[in-house]
Design an enzyme around this catalytic site. Structure first.
Site, PDB file in Angstrom:
ATOM      1  N   SER A  42       0.735  -1.194   0.144  1.00 44.70           N
ATOM      2  CA  SER A  42      -0.049   0.036   0.014  1.00 44.70           C
ATOM      3  C   SER A  42       0.936   1.298  -0.092  1.00 44.70           C
ATOM      4  O   SER A  42       1.986   1.198   0.692  1.00 44.70           O
ATOM      5  CB  SER A  42      -0.898  -0.049   1.322  1.00 44.70           C
ATOM      6  OG  SER A  42      -1.365   1.060   1.579  1.00 44.70           O
ATOM      7  N   TYR A  68      -0.813  -0.054  10.439  1.00 50.34           N
ATOM      8  CA  TYR A  68      -0.971  -0.606   9.337  1.00 50.34           C
ATOM      9  C   TYR A  68       0.257  -0.223   8.346  1.00 50.34           C
ATOM     10  O   TYR A  68       0.782  -1.091   7.559  1.00 50.34           O
ATOM     11  CB  TYR A  68      -2.042  -0.223   8.685  1.00 50.34           C
ATOM     12  CG  TYR A  68      -2.374  -0.619   7.129  1.00 50.34           C
ATOM     13  CD1 TYR A  68      -2.906  -1.928   6.968  1.00 50.34           C
ATOM     14  CD2 TYR A  68      -2.401   0.246   6.140  1.00 50.34           C
ATOM     15  CE1 TYR A  68      -3.211  -2.156   5.616  1.00 50.34           C
ATOM     16  CE2 TYR A  68      -2.514  -0.015   4.600  1.00 50.34           C
ATOM     17  CZ  TYR A  68      -3.013  -1.397   4.492  1.00 50.34           C
ATOM     18  OH  TYR A  68      -3.065  -1.772   3.256  1.00 50.34           O
ATOM     19  N   LYS A  72       3.118  -2.603   6.501  1.00 49.72           N
ATOM     20  CA  LYS A  72       3.144  -2.610   5.048  1.00 49.72           C
ATOM     21  C   LYS A  72       4.486  -2.154   4.646  1.00 49.72           C
ATOM     22  O   LYS A  72       5.336  -2.751   3.751  1.00 49.72           O
ATOM     23  CB  LYS A  72       2.100  -1.658   4.232  1.00 49.72           C
ATOM     24  CG  LYS A  72       0.951  -2.180   4.240  1.00 49.72           C
ATOM     25  CD  LYS A  72       0.740  -3.524   3.700  1.00 49.72           C
ATOM     26  CE  LYS A  72      -0.690  -4.110   3.366  1.00 49.72           C
ATOM     27  NZ  LYS A  72      -0.461  -5.155   2.516  1.00 49.72           N
TER      28      LYS A  72
END
Length: 90
Positions: A42, A68, A72
């Site tokens: 992402s 998050y 990633k």
């Protein structure tokens, strides 16, 4: 939130699962050369630097977006390490 093993769930899902899968597939990938592993990450990873001293986001109050993004970023680093390890094997 943590798993029953005490591992932060975002880290377990985005990083550890990749590690286990790629490590488990290594013999088959070598036999199937030329083989490829493609990981989808992402652009969120660009919002934070990888903090290797806090991979499970335990040092600060939990921030889901930051966690998050960090996982990633770790996923990309892990993919790079596997690429280096498997270089020249097909």
């Amino acid at each position: 939130e943590v798993t029953s093993e005490g591992i932060e769930k975002t880290f377990a899902t985005n990083v550890l699962s990749n590690f286990v899968l790629m490590h488990s597939l290594e013999p088959l990938l070598r036999k199937s050369a030329p083989a490829r592993v493609i990981n989808v990450t992402s652009a969120g990873m660009y919002t934070v630097k990888l903090d290797v001293d806090d991979l499970q986001s335990e040092k600060e109050p939990f921030d889901g977006a930051k966690t998050y993004a960090q996982t990633k970023r770790a996923q990309v680093e892990l993919t790079d390490r596997f690429a280096e390890r498997w270089a020249g094997t097909g």
